[in-house]
Design a protein around this motif. Structure first.
Motif, short mmCIF file in Angstrom:
data_model
loop_
_atom_site.label_atom_id
_atom_site.label_comp_id
_atom_site.label_asym_id
_atom_site.label_seq_id
_atom_site.Cartn_x
_atom_site.Cartn_y
_atom_site.Cartn_z
N ALA A 4 0.83 -1.20 0.00
CA ALA A 4 0.00 0.00 0.00
C ALA A 4 0.87 1.25 0.00
O ALA A 4 2.02 1.24 0.40
CB ALA A 4 -0.92 0.00 1.22
N ASP A 85 -4.90 -7.47 2.11
CA ASP A 85 -4.60 -6.14 1.57
C ASP A 85 -4.60 -5.13 2.70
O ASP A 85 -5.30 -5.30 3.71
CB ASP A 85 -5.65 -5.74 0.52
N GLN A 87 -4.87 -0.88 2.82
CA GLN A 87 -5.01 0.39 2.11
C GLN A 87 -4.94 1.52 3.14
O GLN A 87 -5.78 1.60 4.04
CB GLN A 87 -6.33 0.45 1.34
#
Length: 279
Positions: A4, A85, A87
Protein backbone atom coordinates in the motif's frame (compact mmCIF):
# COMPACT_ATOMS: atom_id res chain seq x y z
CA UNK A 1 -0.19 -8.90 -0.50
CA UNK A 2 -0.06 -5.65 -2.50
CA UNK A 3 2.14 -2.95 -1.04
CA UNK A 4 0.00 0.00 0.00
CA UNK A 5 1.00 3.64 -0.40
CA UNK A 6 -0.07 6.67 1.57
CA UNK A 7 -2.62 8.73 -0.32
CA UNK A 8 -1.04 12.18 -0.71
CA UNK A 9 -1.35 14.87 -3.41
CA UNK A 10 2.26 14.33 -4.51
CA UNK A 11 2.26 10.56 -4.24
CA UNK A 12 5.05 10.72 -1.65
CA UNK A 13 5.17 8.44 1.33
CA UNK A 14 5.09 9.97 4.80
CA UNK A 15 8.80 9.17 5.11
CA UNK A 16 9.64 11.40 2.12
CA UNK A 17 7.56 14.46 2.89
CA UNK A 18 9.43 17.53 4.13
CA UNK A 19 9.27 18.27 7.83
CA UNK A 20 8.67 21.70 9.30
CA UNK A 21 11.19 23.20 11.68
CA UNK A 22 9.81 24.82 14.82
CA UNK A 23 11.28 27.98 16.32
CA UNK A 24 12.40 27.99 19.94
CA UNK A 25 14.14 30.34 22.34
CA UNK A 26 16.61 29.14 24.96
CA UNK A 27 15.68 29.96 28.55
CA UNK A 28 18.85 31.59 29.79
CA UNK A 29 20.42 35.02 29.93
CA UNK A 30 21.37 35.05 26.26
CA UNK A 31 17.93 33.95 25.04
CA UNK A 32 19.35 32.51 21.83
CA UNK A 33 16.86 31.49 19.18
CA UNK A 34 16.91 28.58 16.80
CA UNK A 35 14.84 26.04 14.92
CA UNK A 36 14.43 22.28 15.41
CA UNK A 37 12.73 19.49 13.50
CA UNK A 38 10.37 17.65 15.85
CA UNK A 39 9.00 14.11 15.78
CA UNK A 40 5.75 13.71 13.87
CA UNK A 41 2.66 12.20 15.48
CA UNK A 42 -0.76 11.43 14.05
CA UNK A 43 -3.89 9.42 14.72
CA UNK A 44 -4.26 6.16 12.79
CA UNK A 45 -7.67 4.49 12.60
CA UNK A 46 -7.55 0.77 11.76
CA UNK A 47 -10.51 -1.17 10.35
CA UNK A 48 -10.75 -4.85 9.51
CA UNK A 49 -13.09 -5.85 6.69
CA UNK A 50 -14.98 -2.58 7.18
CA UNK A 51 -15.32 -2.79 10.97
CA UNK A 52 -13.50 -0.14 13.03
CA UNK A 53 -11.14 -1.73 15.53
CA UNK A 54 -8.68 0.76 17.04
CA UNK A 55 -7.28 4.26 16.88
CA UNK A 56 -3.57 4.57 17.66
CA UNK A 57 -1.18 7.50 17.94
CA UNK A 58 1.79 6.71 15.70
CA UNK A 59 4.65 8.24 13.76
CA UNK A 60 3.55 8.38 10.09
CA UNK A 61 6.33 6.21 8.70
CA UNK A 62 6.25 2.54 7.66
CA UNK A 63 2.52 2.54 8.40
CA UNK A 64 1.82 -0.66 6.46
CA UNK A 65 4.53 -2.43 8.44
CA UNK A 66 2.91 -1.20 11.65
CA UNK A 67 -0.55 -2.41 10.65
CA UNK A 68 0.78 -5.86 9.72
CA UNK A 69 2.83 -6.13 12.91
CA UNK A 70 0.01 -4.82 15.11
CA UNK A 71 -2.33 -7.41 13.60
CA UNK A 72 0.06 -10.29 14.31
CA UNK A 73 1.37 -9.19 17.72
CA UNK A 74 -2.18 -8.48 18.89
CA UNK A 75 -3.29 -12.00 17.99
CA UNK A 76 -5.72 -10.78 15.31
CA UNK A 77 -4.07 -12.88 12.58
CA UNK A 78 -1.80 -15.91 12.61
CA UNK A 79 0.46 -14.80 9.78
CA UNK A 80 0.85 -12.80 6.59
CA UNK A 81 -1.39 -15.18 4.65
CA UNK A 82 -4.35 -13.94 6.74
CA UNK A 83 -3.77 -10.36 5.50
CA UNK A 84 -5.05 -9.89 1.96
CA UNK A 85 -4.60 -6.14 1.57
CA UNK A 86 -3.79 -2.94 3.46
CA UNK A 87 -5.01 0.39 2.11
CA UNK A 88 -3.74 3.48 3.92
CA UNK A 89 -5.25 6.89 3.25
CA UNK A 90 -4.60 10.35 4.61
CA UNK A 91 -7.37 12.72 5.74
CA UNK A 92 -5.81 15.95 6.89
CA UNK A 93 -3.59 15.22 9.89
CA UNK A 94 -5.04 11.72 10.38
CA UNK A 95 -4.52 8.38 8.67
CA UNK A 96 -6.88 5.47 8.16
CA UNK A 97 -5.97 1.88 7.35
CA UNK A 98 -8.51 -0.51 5.86
CA UNK A 99 -7.29 -4.08 6.25
CA UNK A 100 -8.76 -7.03 4.39
CA UNK A 101 -8.24 -10.25 6.32
CA UNK A 102 -9.24 -13.88 5.81
CA UNK A 103 -12.68 -15.15 6.74
CA UNK A 104 -11.19 -17.27 9.53
CA UNK A 105 -9.37 -14.33 11.10
CA UNK A 106 -12.40 -12.06 10.69
CA UNK A 107 -14.68 -14.61 12.35
CA UNK A 108 -12.27 -14.86 15.30
CA UNK A 109 -12.15 -11.06 15.54
CA UNK A 110 -15.95 -10.81 15.57
CA UNK A 111 -16.17 -13.51 18.25
CA UNK A 112 -13.69 -11.59 20.39
CA UNK A 113 -15.67 -8.35 19.97
CA UNK A 114 -18.91 -10.20 20.83
CA UNK A 115 -17.34 -11.60 24.00
CA UNK A 116 -16.22 -8.12 25.02
CA UNK A 117 -19.74 -6.79 24.50
CA UNK A 118 -21.22 -9.68 26.47
CA UNK A 119 -19.13 -8.94 29.56
CA UNK A 120 -20.00 -5.24 29.62
CA UNK A 121 -21.53 -4.21 32.94
CA UNK A 122 -21.36 -7.70 34.46
CA UNK A 123 -18.27 -7.19 36.59
CA UNK A 124 -16.01 -9.36 34.42
CA UNK A 125 -14.28 -6.58 32.50
CA UNK A 126 -11.37 -6.77 34.94
CA UNK A 127 -10.94 -10.45 34.09
CA UNK A 128 -10.84 -9.55 30.40
CA UNK A 129 -8.21 -6.91 31.08
CA UNK A 130 -6.10 -9.42 33.01
CA UNK A 131 -6.36 -11.94 30.18
CA UNK A 132 -5.02 -9.31 27.81
CA UNK A 133 -2.22 -8.31 30.20
CA UNK A 134 -1.23 -11.92 30.99
CA UNK A 135 -2.27 -13.92 27.89
CA UNK A 136 -1.73 -17.57 27.12
CA UNK A 137 1.16 -17.79 24.65
CA UNK A 138 2.74 -20.65 22.75
CA UNK A 139 6.22 -21.64 23.89
CA UNK A 140 8.95 -20.99 21.35
CA UNK A 141 11.41 -23.55 20.10
CA UNK A 142 14.65 -22.57 21.83
CA UNK A 143 17.10 -20.67 19.62
CA UNK A 144 20.87 -20.47 20.05
CA UNK A 145 22.23 -17.26 21.54
CA UNK A 146 23.78 -14.84 19.05
CA UNK A 147 27.58 -14.69 18.88
CA UNK A 148 29.02 -12.10 21.27
CA UNK A 149 30.68 -10.28 18.36
CA UNK A 150 27.27 -9.52 16.84
CA UNK A 151 26.53 -7.39 19.91
CA UNK A 152 29.76 -5.42 19.81
CA UNK A 153 29.27 -1.72 19.08
CA UNK A 154 25.53 -2.30 18.67
CA UNK A 155 24.55 0.84 20.57
CA UNK A 156 26.54 2.95 18.15
CA UNK A 157 25.35 1.02 15.12
CA UNK A 158 21.67 1.34 15.97
CA UNK A 159 22.21 5.04 16.59
CA UNK A 160 23.54 5.39 13.05
CA UNK A 161 20.55 3.45 11.68
CA UNK A 162 17.99 5.72 13.38
CA UNK A 163 17.56 8.26 10.61
CA UNK A 164 14.43 9.88 12.03
CA UNK A 165 15.75 9.97 15.59
CA UNK A 166 18.86 11.81 14.41
CA UNK A 167 16.57 14.55 13.09
CA UNK A 168 14.25 14.79 16.09
CA UNK A 169 15.82 13.04 19.09
CA UNK A 170 12.42 11.73 20.18
CA UNK A 171 11.82 8.30 18.66
CA UNK A 172 12.17 4.71 19.81
CA UNK A 173 13.63 2.14 17.44
CA UNK A 174 13.39 -1.60 16.85
CA UNK A 175 15.88 -3.32 14.58
CA UNK A 176 16.52 -6.77 13.16
CA UNK A 177 20.11 -8.00 13.17
CA UNK A 178 20.57 -10.86 10.72
CA UNK A 179 22.62 -14.02 11.01
CA UNK A 180 25.78 -12.25 9.85
CA UNK A 181 25.47 -9.58 12.54
CA UNK A 182 24.34 -6.79 10.20
CA UNK A 183 21.38 -4.50 10.92
CA UNK A 184 18.96 -5.61 8.21
CA UNK A 185 15.89 -3.59 9.22
CA UNK A 186 15.25 -0.59 11.45
CA UNK A 187 11.85 0.91 12.26
CA UNK A 188 11.15 4.00 14.40
CA UNK A 189 8.13 5.42 16.18
CA UNK A 190 7.10 7.68 19.04
CA UNK A 191 5.73 4.57 20.76
CA UNK A 192 8.03 1.76 21.84
CA UNK A 193 5.29 -0.82 21.19
CA UNK A 194 4.67 0.73 17.78
CA UNK A 195 8.34 0.51 16.83
CA UNK A 196 8.40 -3.22 17.54
CA UNK A 197 5.11 -3.72 15.70
CA UNK A 198 6.60 -1.96 12.68
CA UNK A 199 9.63 -4.24 12.80
CA UNK A 200 7.42 -7.34 13.12
CA UNK A 201 5.37 -6.15 10.15
CA UNK A 202 8.50 -5.54 8.09
CA UNK A 203 9.77 -9.05 8.89
CA UNK A 204 6.41 -10.45 7.79
CA UNK A 205 6.16 -8.43 4.61
CA UNK A 206 9.74 -9.16 3.57
CA UNK A 207 9.30 -12.80 4.57
CA UNK A 208 12.42 -12.88 6.74
CA UNK A 209 12.80 -15.67 9.31
CA UNK A 210 12.91 -13.97 12.75
CA UNK A 211 14.85 -16.82 14.35
CA UNK A 212 17.76 -16.39 11.91
CA UNK A 213 18.86 -13.29 13.78
CA UNK A 214 17.61 -11.21 16.68
CA UNK A 215 15.51 -8.14 17.42
CA UNK A 216 16.88 -5.10 19.22
CA UNK A 217 14.76 -2.50 21.04
CA UNK A 218 16.09 0.82 22.27
CA UNK A 219 13.27 1.29 24.77
CA UNK A 220 12.43 -0.09 28.19
CA UNK A 221 11.87 -3.84 27.92
CA UNK A 222 8.42 -4.39 29.39
CA UNK A 223 6.18 -7.45 29.44
CA UNK A 224 4.14 -6.31 26.43
CA UNK A 225 7.25 -6.43 24.25
CA UNK A 226 7.80 -10.04 25.34
CA UNK A 227 4.23 -10.87 24.24
CA UNK A 228 4.83 -9.33 20.83
CA UNK A 229 8.19 -11.06 20.35
CA UNK A 230 6.81 -14.49 21.23
CA UNK A 231 3.77 -14.09 18.96
CA UNK A 232 6.07 -13.04 16.12
CA UNK A 233 8.31 -16.11 16.72
CA UNK A 234 11.33 -13.91 17.43
CA UNK A 235 13.87 -16.15 19.15
CA UNK A 236 16.10 -13.51 20.73
CA UNK A 237 15.26 -10.04 22.03
CA UNK A 238 18.06 -7.61 22.92
CA UNK A 239 17.25 -4.48 24.93
CA UNK A 240 19.34 -1.38 25.60
CA UNK A 241 17.42 -0.96 28.88
CA UNK A 242 17.34 -3.43 31.75
CA UNK A 243 14.31 -5.78 31.82
CA UNK A 244 11.84 -6.08 34.68
CA UNK A 245 11.70 -9.20 36.82
CA UNK A 246 8.36 -10.26 35.31
CA UNK A 247 9.80 -9.81 31.82
CA UNK A 248 12.63 -12.20 32.65
CA UNK A 249 10.23 -14.76 34.13
CA UNK A 250 8.03 -14.75 31.01
CA UNK A 251 11.02 -14.88 28.66
CA UNK A 252 12.39 -17.94 30.45
CA UNK A 253 8.97 -19.59 30.55
CA UNK A 254 8.48 -19.16 26.79
CA UNK A 255 12.07 -19.96 25.73
CA UNK A 256 12.74 -16.45 24.47
CA UNK A 257 16.39 -15.43 24.71
CA UNK A 258 16.54 -12.10 26.55
CA UNK A 259 19.73 -10.05 26.58
CA UNK A 260 20.41 -6.66 28.15
CA UNK A 261 23.10 -4.52 26.56
CA UNK A 262 24.43 -2.20 29.30
CA UNK A 263 26.33 1.00 28.53
CA UNK A 264 29.69 0.06 30.02
CA UNK A 265 29.79 -3.69 30.63
CA UNK A 266 29.41 -6.98 28.79
CA UNK A 267 26.00 -8.14 27.49
CA UNK A 268 23.90 -9.82 30.18
CA UNK A 269 21.90 -12.92 29.28
CA UNK A 270 18.85 -13.16 31.54
CA UNK A 271 17.05 -15.86 29.54
CA UNK A 272 17.78 -18.70 29.38
CA UNK A 273 18.74 -18.82 33.04
CA UNK A 274 22.50 -19.20 33.58
CA UNK A 275 21.93 -22.37 35.59
CA UNK A 276 18.99 -24.62 36.52
CA UNK A 277 16.78 -22.92 39.06
CA UNK A 278 18.77 -19.70 38.82
CA UNK A 279 17.08 -16.48 39.90
Amino acid sequence: MPRAALDSPTGESANDQPRDAYAYQELDGAGARGEAVLAEECALAISYNGISHAVMMVSPSAVEDFVAGFSLSGGLVDGLDDIYDIQVKRAGAALSAEVQISSRAFWALKQHRRNLAGTSGCGLCGVEALEQALPQLDTLTASPLPPAEHLQGLRERIGSAQRLARQTGALHAAAFVDGSGEIRLCREDIGRHNALDKLIGALLRERLEPQLGFALVTSRCSLELIHKAVRARIGTLVSLSAPTSLTVQWARRHHLNLIHLPHHSAPRVYSPAPFAGGG
